[in-house]
Scaffold this active site. Structure first.
Site, PDB file in Angstrom:
ATOM      1  N   CYS A   2     -13.051   1.448   6.635  1.00  0.00           N
ATOM      2  CA  CYS A   2     -13.264   0.852   7.563  1.00  0.00           C
ATOM      3  C   CYS A   2     -12.426  -0.566   7.489  1.00  0.00           C
ATOM      4  O   CYS A   2     -12.470  -1.111   6.465  1.00  0.00           O
ATOM      5  CB  CYS A   2     -14.544   0.544   8.235  1.00  0.00           C
ATOM      6  SG  CYS A   2     -15.467   1.728   8.584  1.00  0.00           S
ATOM      7  N   ARG A  27      -7.329   1.942   6.040  1.00  0.00           N
ATOM      8  CA  ARG A  27      -8.666   2.112   5.439  1.00  0.00           C
ATOM      9  C   ARG A  27      -9.389   2.834   6.242  1.00  0.00           C
ATOM     10  O   ARG A  27     -10.782   3.051   6.026  1.00  0.00           O
ATOM     11  CB  ARG A  27      -9.273   0.479   5.626  1.00  0.00           C
ATOM     12  CG  ARG A  27      -8.800  -0.434   4.893  1.00  0.00           C
ATOM     13  CD  ARG A  27      -9.082  -1.952   5.121  1.00  0.00           C
ATOM     14  NE  ARG A  27     -10.465  -1.916   4.442  1.00  0.00           N
ATOM     15  CZ  ARG A  27     -11.017  -2.175   3.061  1.00  0.00           C
ATOM     16  NH1 ARG A  27      -9.760  -2.438   2.301  1.00  0.00           N
ATOM     17  NH2 ARG A  27     -11.867  -2.138   2.549  1.00  0.00           N
ATOM     18  N   TRP A  74     -13.755   4.517   9.503  1.00  0.00           N
ATOM     19  CA  TRP A  74     -13.861   5.835   8.854  1.00  0.00           C
ATOM     20  C   TRP A  74     -15.281   6.034   8.940  1.00  0.00           C
ATOM     21  O   TRP A  74     -16.142   5.362   8.337  1.00  0.00           O
ATOM     22  CB  TRP A  74     -13.417   5.543   7.624  1.00  0.00           C
ATOM     23  CG  TRP A  74     -13.360   6.805   6.596  1.00  0.00           C
ATOM     24  CD1 TRP A  74     -12.273   7.707   6.741  1.00  0.00           C
ATOM     25  CD2 TRP A  74     -14.237   7.297   5.509  1.00  0.00           C
ATOM     26  NE1 TRP A  74     -12.452   8.744   5.932  1.00  0.00           N
ATOM     27  CE2 TRP A  74     -13.482   8.497   5.283  1.00  0.00           C
ATOM     28  CE3 TRP A  74     -15.560   7.154   5.279  1.00  0.00           C
ATOM     29  CZ2 TRP A  74     -14.176   9.313   4.462  1.00  0.00           C
ATOM     30  CZ3 TRP A  74     -16.023   7.952   4.597  1.00  0.00           C
ATOM     31  CH2 TRP A  74     -15.520   9.172   3.953  1.00  0.00           C
ATOM     32  N   ASN A  98     -18.702  -2.996   8.195  1.00  0.00           N
ATOM     33  CA  ASN A  98     -17.892  -2.158   6.951  1.00  0.00           C
ATOM     34  C   ASN A  98     -19.144  -2.045   6.084  1.00  0.00           C
ATOM     35  O   ASN A  98     -19.600  -2.973   5.492  1.00  0.00           O
ATOM     36  CB  ASN A  98     -16.580  -2.617   6.394  1.00  0.00           C
ATOM     37  CG  ASN A  98     -16.009  -1.816   5.261  1.00  0.00           C
ATOM     38  OD1 ASN A  98     -16.331  -0.626   5.144  1.00  0.00           O
ATOM     39  ND2 ASN A  98     -15.252  -2.450   4.343  1.00  0.00           N
ATOM     40  N   GLY A  99     -19.226  -0.649   5.580  1.00  0.00           N
ATOM     41  CA  GLY A  99     -20.350  -0.370   4.520  1.00  0.00           C
ATOM     42  C   GLY A  99     -21.352   0.659   5.245  1.00  0.00           C
ATOM     43  O   GLY A  99     -21.150   1.151   5.925  1.00  0.00           O
ATOM     44  N   GLU A 477      -2.641  15.554 -11.083  1.00  0.00           N
ATOM     45  CA  GLU A 477      -2.268  14.919 -10.335  1.00  0.00           C
ATOM     46  C   GLU A 477      -1.542  15.197  -9.137  1.00  0.00           C
ATOM     47  O   GLU A 477      -1.618  14.940  -7.782  1.00  0.00           O
ATOM     48  CB  GLU A 477      -1.673  13.390 -10.715  1.00  0.00           C
ATOM     49  CG  GLU A 477      -0.882  12.438  -9.629  1.00  0.00           C
ATOM     50  CD  GLU A 477      -1.956  11.788  -8.791  1.00  0.00           C
ATOM     51  OE1 GLU A 477      -3.025  11.899  -8.930  1.00  0.00           O
ATOM     52  OE2 GLU A 477      -1.439  11.201  -7.821  1.00  0.00           O
ATOM     53  N   LYS A 481      -2.230  15.401  -4.906  1.00  0.00           N
ATOM     54  CA  LYS A 481      -1.397  14.672  -3.967  1.00  0.00           C
ATOM     55  C   LYS A 481      -0.973  15.752  -2.777  1.00  0.00           C
ATOM     56  O   LYS A 481      -0.704  15.597  -1.775  1.00  0.00           O
ATOM     57  CB  LYS A 481      -0.087  14.178  -4.612  1.00  0.00           C
ATOM     58  CG  LYS A 481       0.672  13.173  -4.011  1.00  0.00           C
ATOM     59  CD  LYS A 481       0.278  11.928  -4.789  1.00  0.00           C
ATOM     60  CE  LYS A 481      -1.333  11.476  -4.537  1.00  0.00           C
ATOM     61  NZ  LYS A 481      -1.546  10.344  -5.459  1.00  0.00           N
ATOM     62  N   GLU A 484      -3.846  16.495  -0.512  1.00  0.00           N
ATOM     63  CA  GLU A 484      -4.281  15.497   0.452  1.00  0.00           C
ATOM     64  C   GLU A 484      -3.300  15.274   1.416  1.00  0.00           C
ATOM     65  O   GLU A 484      -3.871  14.741   2.348  1.00  0.00           O
ATOM     66  CB  GLU A 484      -4.097  14.378  -0.886  1.00  0.00           C
ATOM     67  CG  GLU A 484      -4.487  12.810  -0.188  1.00  0.00           C
ATOM     68  CD  GLU A 484      -4.379  11.658  -1.309  1.00  0.00           C
ATOM     69  OE1 GLU A 484      -3.568  12.046  -2.218  1.00  0.00           O
ATOM     70  OE2 GLU A 484      -4.861  10.693  -0.813  1.00  0.00           O
ATOM     71  N   HIS A 500      -6.676  34.087 -17.973  1.00  0.00           N
ATOM     72  CA  HIS A 500      -8.466  34.205 -17.994  1.00  0.00           C
ATOM     73  C   HIS A 500      -9.077  34.157 -16.479  1.00  0.00           C
ATOM     74  O   HIS A 500     -10.138  34.176 -16.549  1.00  0.00           O
ATOM     75  CB  HIS A 500      -8.834  32.972 -18.993  1.00  0.00           C
ATOM     76  CG  HIS A 500      -8.272  33.083 -20.311  1.00  0.00           C
ATOM     77  ND1 HIS A 500      -8.752  34.049 -21.127  1.00  0.00           N
ATOM     78  CD2 HIS A 500      -7.335  32.219 -20.873  1.00  0.00           C
ATOM     79  CE1 HIS A 500      -7.878  33.781 -22.204  1.00  0.00           C
ATOM     80  NE2 HIS A 500      -7.489  32.685 -22.322  1.00  0.00           N
ATOM     81  N   LYS A 599      -8.015   4.704   2.311  1.00  0.00           N
ATOM     82  CA  LYS A 599      -7.508   4.313   1.193  1.00  0.00           C
ATOM     83  C   LYS A 599      -8.546   3.471   0.257  1.00  0.00           C
ATOM     84  O   LYS A 599      -8.543   3.882  -0.712  1.00  0.00           O
ATOM     85  CB  LYS A 599      -6.559   3.141   1.792  1.00  0.00           C
ATOM     86  CG  LYS A 599      -5.933   2.387   0.643  1.00  0.00           C
ATOM     87  CD  LYS A 599      -4.702   3.405   0.105  1.00  0.00           C
ATOM     88  CE  LYS A 599      -3.701   2.725  -1.024  1.00  0.00           C
ATOM     89  NZ  LYS A 599      -3.099   3.878  -1.813  1.00  0.00           N
TER      90      LYS A 599
END
Ligand code: F6R
Length: 604
Positions: A2, A27, A74, A98-99, A477, A481, A484, A500, A599
């Site tokens: 947020c 955010r 968010w 926010n939180g 990584e 990416k 995402e 395997h 983010k």
């Protein structure tokens, strides 16, 4: 998560808030809203969707109010609906949050707030509680409310009958503030305020701020006035703009050479690593017998790269831990353990809590952080700031490579201090690290070739990244990416492990991106590649070979510059970032704002 912003001053607030929200949008971008206070009335406009849509909604309104707050969400508690969007209004009170308020259900019961609520959010409960306690004295109502809350919060509040003032308070969730000739501004992070002032302060936890057009009063919960430390920004507004690139992510990929130069050069003296200006004592490295690295996501992957170098060169054991797991463990940590915490934002809640746990167990903590003055930086014993500048795209790129560079600096310094590396060896290592930006520049010249790979991957539901040793770490990584930002399901496998189980998933045309840059296992990886090629995979080989034209090995070859084994990380990173970027772009997605993500992850 947020983004929040508030402005009160001598100018119209609406566009300042909307433009700030656009900068904070990384955010969270599920919904957005703005509240403007004028003539004893607060008008609230909010809706699901991105800030651009909110802008459209606000355009027809008058733009004369000089005091207002805005939010980009968010979603945590309650779905993505107009009602759940912020700001929340209850009686005289309008607020943004926010939180997470952990005890919101209990508060609803205890104070019989149910009838005041129209949304499913925890945030609205705070507005309802404030309204319950408000009898004309805002500070009194805020204090009473805050005492009742448990959880993380950054709150900006306006009262309909108090003109020109914004009140703010936080616990854990980030918030910075500044005042300038135009007025006072408060926001989740610097990107929204940097065009107004190069100076700012981090809002101290559990302090009440009163913002007016003339400045900001800060007082503690006992009513004492407090003067917070003023910090200055070391980048300008252009750094937080796209600068002609279609997406921030591409711009940030191209900024990597400078980001590494800015991070490494100030820490080299006479060809050797030097942390004098960071204030990190040699003793920290001398005394440590083992290293624990804690971080999340991409930052954790950077820590894993560091593990390779520290273990390989120094023979010091390094354990890499996912912060969200570590924080609920009974960790094996003591005074002889050095904990290294990595975080771009410096606000990731799991990483922060892991840091606190490590400290509580007697470990010294060095954090590698990009955002100056962030909570993780402030909580650490030592900070090694990376100088990547603002990273706006949700997918981390430049912050990752500077974290890797910082890990290499630490490895080299530790080797010297412990007497494991000779000065000449350390100098050689540093020469290669100083050359990393040039490696990246050379790799970026191959961007068009890398782009062609994306055209194949964009059609695929699944993709695999394989490699051995450091290449396997890089694959982790790469898979993150790609998933995402392009929504292609991707997995990373140690190349020798496929047989395997996972090789059952390899069928005609499945993309397998195979990294073969580690000399000591090169032959082994090529054998593993032949195994997947024989089963019909579409293989993209990333290696330092001059040319590979053998259809039994690969369909496409991406050539890297010739490098020593640990420095392939920089070239590999760029290739893998570009593969993800171009795949997302080719699918027509919003590369910078992938679905469901934000983010800065300030909730558990
Ligand atoms: C992925 C990504 C995330 C972050 C993670 C930690 O591209 O950016 O995985 O790396 O959320 O964030 P910081 O580094 O801010 O602690």
């Amino acid at each position: 998560m947020c983004g929040i912003i508030g402005f009160t001053g001598k100018k119209a607030a609406r566009d300042i808030i909307l433009n700030g929200l656009e900068r904070l949008e990384y955010r969270g971008y599920d919904s957005a809203g703005v509240a403007l206070l004028e003539d004893g009335k607060i008008s609230v406009k909010k809706r699901t969707g991105k800030v651009a849509e909110l802008k459209g909604l606000c355009q027809s309104e008058e733009n004369t109010a000089t005091c207002g707050i805005g939010h980009t969400r968010w979603a945590t508690h309650g779905g993505v609906t107009d009602a759940n969007a912020h700001p929340h209004r209850c009686g005289q009170v309008v607020l943004i949050h926010n939180g997470i308020i952990e005890n919101y259900r209990e508060l609803v019961r205890e104070y019989s707030l149910q009838d005041k609520l129209v949304s499913e959010t925890d945030s609205e409960v705070v507005a309802a509680l404030l309204d319950t306690f408000y009898e004309g004295d805002p500070i009194k109502a805020i204090k009473k409310t805050i005492k009742a809350l448990s959880g993380a919060f950054a709150l900006c509040i306006m009262f309909q009958d108090i003109p020109g003032k914004i009140f703010a308070i936080r616990n854990v969730s980030p918030m910075i503030a500044t005042s300038c000739a135009d007025g006072s501004i408060i926001a989740s992070d610097l990107t929204a305020v940097v065009e107004f002032s190069k100076e700012y302060f981090v809002v101290p936890e559990y302090h009440i701020l009163t913002l007016t057009e003339d400045g900001i009063d800060v007082m503690d919960m006992k009513g004492n006035e407090v003067k917070p430390e003023i910090l200055s920004v070391n980048w300008d507004v252009a750094s937080a703009q796209k600068g002609g690139y279609p997406f921030f992510m591409l711009k940030e990929i191209y900024e990597q050479p400078d980001a590494i130069r800015n991070t490494v050069s100030p820490r080299v003296s006479n060809g050797l690593p030097d942390f004098t200006t960071d204030g990190i004592d040699d003793e920290v490295f001398k005394n440590c017998k083992r290293v624990v690295v804690v971080a999340c996501g991409t930052a954790m992957h950077a820590g894993m790269v560091g593990k390779h170098v520290i273990e390989d060169k120094l023979r010091v054991p390094v354990q890499v831990e996912i912060a969200s797991e570590f924080r609920y463990k009974n960790p094996i940590i003591d005074e002889e353990t050095l904990t290294i915490v990595l975080s771009q934002s410096g606000e990731t809640i799991d990483t922060l809590e892991a840091l606190k746990l490590a400290k509580a167990n007697g470990s010294k903590v060095i954090s590698i952080v990009n955002v100056k003055g962030s909570t993780i930086a402030r909580e650490s014993d030592y900070v090694l700031y990376t100088h990547a500048g603002p990273e706006i795209a949700v997918a981390s790129t430049k912050a990752y490579t500077v974290q890797v560079a910082a890990m290499y600096l630490i490895a080299c310094k530790m080797g010297l201090v412990k007497g494991i590396l000779e000065e000449s060896e350390a100098r050689q290592f540093m020469t290669k690290l100083i050359n990393a930006p040039n490696i990246i520049e050379e790799t970026l010249e191959n961007a068009n070739n890398i782009k062609r790979v994306a055209n194949h991957i964009k059609m695929a539901p699944d993709a695999f990244f394989i490699g051995r040793g450091l290449d396997y770490t890089m694959s982790l990584e790469a898979a993150l990416k790609l998933k995402e930002i392009s929504y292609v399901h991707a997995e990373a496998y140690a190349a020798g492990e496929l047989k395997h189980g996972t090789i059952a998933l390899i069928t005609e045309n499945v993309p397998v991106i195979a990294l073969a840059t580690q000399e000591d296992v090169y032959g082994k990886v090529i054998s593993n590649i032949r195994e997947v090629k024989a089963r019909g995979a579409y293989v993209v080989l990333v290696s330092m070979d001059d040319e590979v034209n053998d259809p039994a090995i690969c369909d496409k070859h991406i050539k890297l510059p010739k490098l020593d084994k640990e420095f392939t990380a920089f070239a590999n990173a760029v290739v893998l970032q570009l593969i993800a970027y171009y795949t997302s772009e080719a699918k027509g997605l919003d590369v910078d704002k992938p679905r469901n993500l934000a983010k800065s992850v300030t909730v558990e």
